[in-house]
Design an enzyme around this catalytic site. Structure first.
Site, mmCIF file in Angstrom:
data_model
loop_
_atom_site.group_PDB
_atom_site.id
_atom_site.type_symbol
_atom_site.label_atom_id
_atom_site.label_comp_id
_atom_site.label_asym_id
_atom_site.label_seq_id
_atom_site.Cartn_x
_atom_site.Cartn_y
_atom_site.Cartn_z
ATOM 1 N N THR A 16 0.297 -1.117 0.208
ATOM 2 C CA THR A 16 0.124 -0.051 0.179
ATOM 3 C C THR A 16 1.274 1.179 -0.444
ATOM 4 O OG1 THR A 16 -1.547 -1.150 0.728
ATOM 5 C CG2 THR A 16 -1.617 1.007 0.879
ATOM 6 N N SER A 61 1.945 -8.111 -1.025
ATOM 7 C CA SER A 61 2.978 -9.063 0.292
ATOM 8 C C SER A 61 2.509 -10.347 0.448
ATOM 9 C CB SER A 61 3.327 -8.462 1.428
ATOM 10 O OG SER A 61 2.163 -8.339 2.434
ATOM 11 N N THR A 168 3.943 -9.650 15.058
ATOM 12 C CA THR A 168 3.086 -9.794 13.695
ATOM 13 C C THR A 168 2.250 -8.814 13.916
ATOM 14 O OG1 THR A 168 2.392 -12.036 15.497
ATOM 15 C CG2 THR A 168 0.609 -12.023 14.409
ATOM 16 N N THR A 279 2.945 -21.857 20.952
ATOM 17 C CA THR A 279 1.357 -21.847 21.468
ATOM 18 C C THR A 279 0.691 -21.049 20.615
ATOM 19 O OG1 THR A 279 0.363 -20.702 23.289
ATOM 20 C CG2 THR A 279 2.281 -19.786 22.338
ATOM 21 N N GLN A 280 -0.504 -20.954 20.713
ATOM 22 C CA GLN A 280 -1.894 -19.931 19.833
ATOM 23 C C GLN A 280 -1.546 -18.745 20.728
ATOM 24 O OE1 GLN A 280 -5.084 -21.851 19.162
ATOM 25 N NE2 GLN A 280 -4.611 -23.928 18.482
HETATM 26 N N1 ASP Z 1 -2.382 -6.173 1.007
HETATM 27 C C1 ASP Z 1 -0.947 -5.243 1.185
HETATM 28 C C2 ASP Z 1 0.513 -5.422 1.256
HETATM 29 O O1 ASP Z 1 0.366 -6.686 2.515
HETATM 30 C C3 ASP Z 1 -1.146 -4.550 2.296
HETATM 31 C C4 ASP Z 1 -0.214 -3.932 2.521
HETATM 32 O O2 ASP Z 1 0.349 -3.023 2.320
HETATM 33 O O3 ASP Z 1 -0.322 -2.999 4.061
HETATM 34 O O4 ASP Z 1 0.389 -5.908 0.372
#
Ligand code: ASP
Length: 344
Positions: A16, A61, A168, A279-280
């Site tokens: 983005t 990504s 994460t 672990t979750q």
């Molecule tokens: N879907 C996008 C990506 O991960 C979201 C972002 O850029 O934050 O490429």
């Protein structure tokens, strides 16, 4: 801090951050990142040499694979001696996987590699991208007596700098998109950027950068839930060519104690499959000695992932499998911290 003569390479991979709205259609489209200074004129105020490399085409990504990580580390290696620090612009969705992978693939790292991105495109009025990019550059360039302040692979997002392999993505909407529940932030950006020096890793000896580019993605994931069926467990553990499984367990590493479940686990271990207990829970650690429902896994040959994130576990297993070690050696290596991804 000496700001003169510092050079930073910005590697734009997609996501983005590198988009702007097409005024005619309103849709988001990638802009020519080599003209980033047109979008972010503030960059001219830096007295650093800022160069950019754009991956073509820029990718969402979600499309990233281990080949992409290899391309990134090769790009870093080719430019390593020419730059003091690196900023990688990356989509947020899989940024934690990429940061984890880079932390294992770049051995003897002694320069900052700062990943960042944004929730809103840099060309939009309320973007978080400008702030993230500008602070990431500042951090990549920060040094004292010629030594970089943060010679690690990190994620900078919404005022906080994290060790990349501890992160994460936890929020798909807020600017505050990343968490590092098991390791404190390495820095926090307010009026000043305050570094948590005690938590930053500094190499003790100067060694040449080594890159590891053999990754083996023959891994699988078995996420437990109440009511999981023998057929499903069996299908995952017997999936073709799988050499390692991340077993996503409950709490401090617990699993159902039914005989059929343990039987499936034991058969997989006997076949040489490495089963890593992760672990979750987002915070805290696996401790298979704590409850009977954990001990039975340990006795069946399951290996503790301690407080590793799922993202770091994926990358670490791919790297260790890529070394083509026997499964017993992988089990010995996986419990050791390679790049500060587990505590203790
Ligand atoms: N879907 C996008 C990506 O991960 C979201 C972002 O850029 O934050 O490429």
């Amino acid at each position: 801090m000496n700001r003169e003569g510092i050079s930073i390479l910005i590697i734009y991979t997609g996501g983005t951050i590198g988009m702007k709205q097409n005024p005619e259609t309103g849709a988001l489209v990638p802009f020519n990142f080599n003209q980033i200074e047109v979008e972010v004129p503030e960059l001219k105020k830096f007295h650093y040499k800022l160069d950019t490399i754009s991956f073509t085409p820029p990718v969402d990504s979600s499309d990233i694979s281990p080949d992409f990580w290899v391309k990134l580390v090769v790009t870093i290696q080719e430019n390593y001696k020419k730059y003091d620090g690196f900023v990688i612009l990356h989509g947020t969705d899989t940024m934690s996987f990429t940061a984890s992978a880079l932390s294992f693939m770049l051995q003897n790292l002694d320069k900052p590699i700062i990943l960042t991105g944004s929730q809103l495109p840099i060309g939009m009025l309320r973007t978080d991208g400008k702030e993230n990019l500008i602070s990431a550059i500042e951090i990549a360039a920060a040094s004292r007596n010629g030594q970089p302040l943060v010679p690690e692979v990190c994620i900078f997002f919404e005022n906080r700098l994290f060790r990349g392999n501890r992160t994460t993505k936890h929020n798909a909407e807020h600017f505050n998109a990343f968490r590092s529940d098991n390791y404190p932030p390495l820095a926090e950006a307010g009026i000043n950027i305050k570094y948590n020096f005690a938590y930053i890793h500094y190499p003790t000896n100067k060694r040449d950068l080594i890159i590891h580019t053999n990754l083996d993605n023959s891994i699988g994931v078995l996420k437990l839930f109440p009511g999981i069926t023998p057929l499903f467990v069996d299908a995952v553990l017997n999936a073709q060519d799988v050499k390692a499984i991340i077993l996503e367990t409950f709490g401090s590493g617990n699993a159902p104690s039914q005989p059929w479940f343990l039987d499936c686990i034991k058969k997989a271990v006997d076949k040489g499959i490495v089963i890593l207990n992760v672990t979750q829970c987002h915070a805290g650690s696996v401790d298979m000695d704590k409850y009977e429902n954990g001990l039975i896994l340990k006795n069946a040959g399951v290996i503790s992932g301690f407080d590793i994130t799922f993202e770091a576990a994926v990358a670490k297993l791919m790297l260790l499998l890529g070394k083509k070690l026997p499964s017993e050696s992988i089990k010995q290596e996986i419990v050791k911290s390679m790049s500060g991804e587990i505590s203790g």
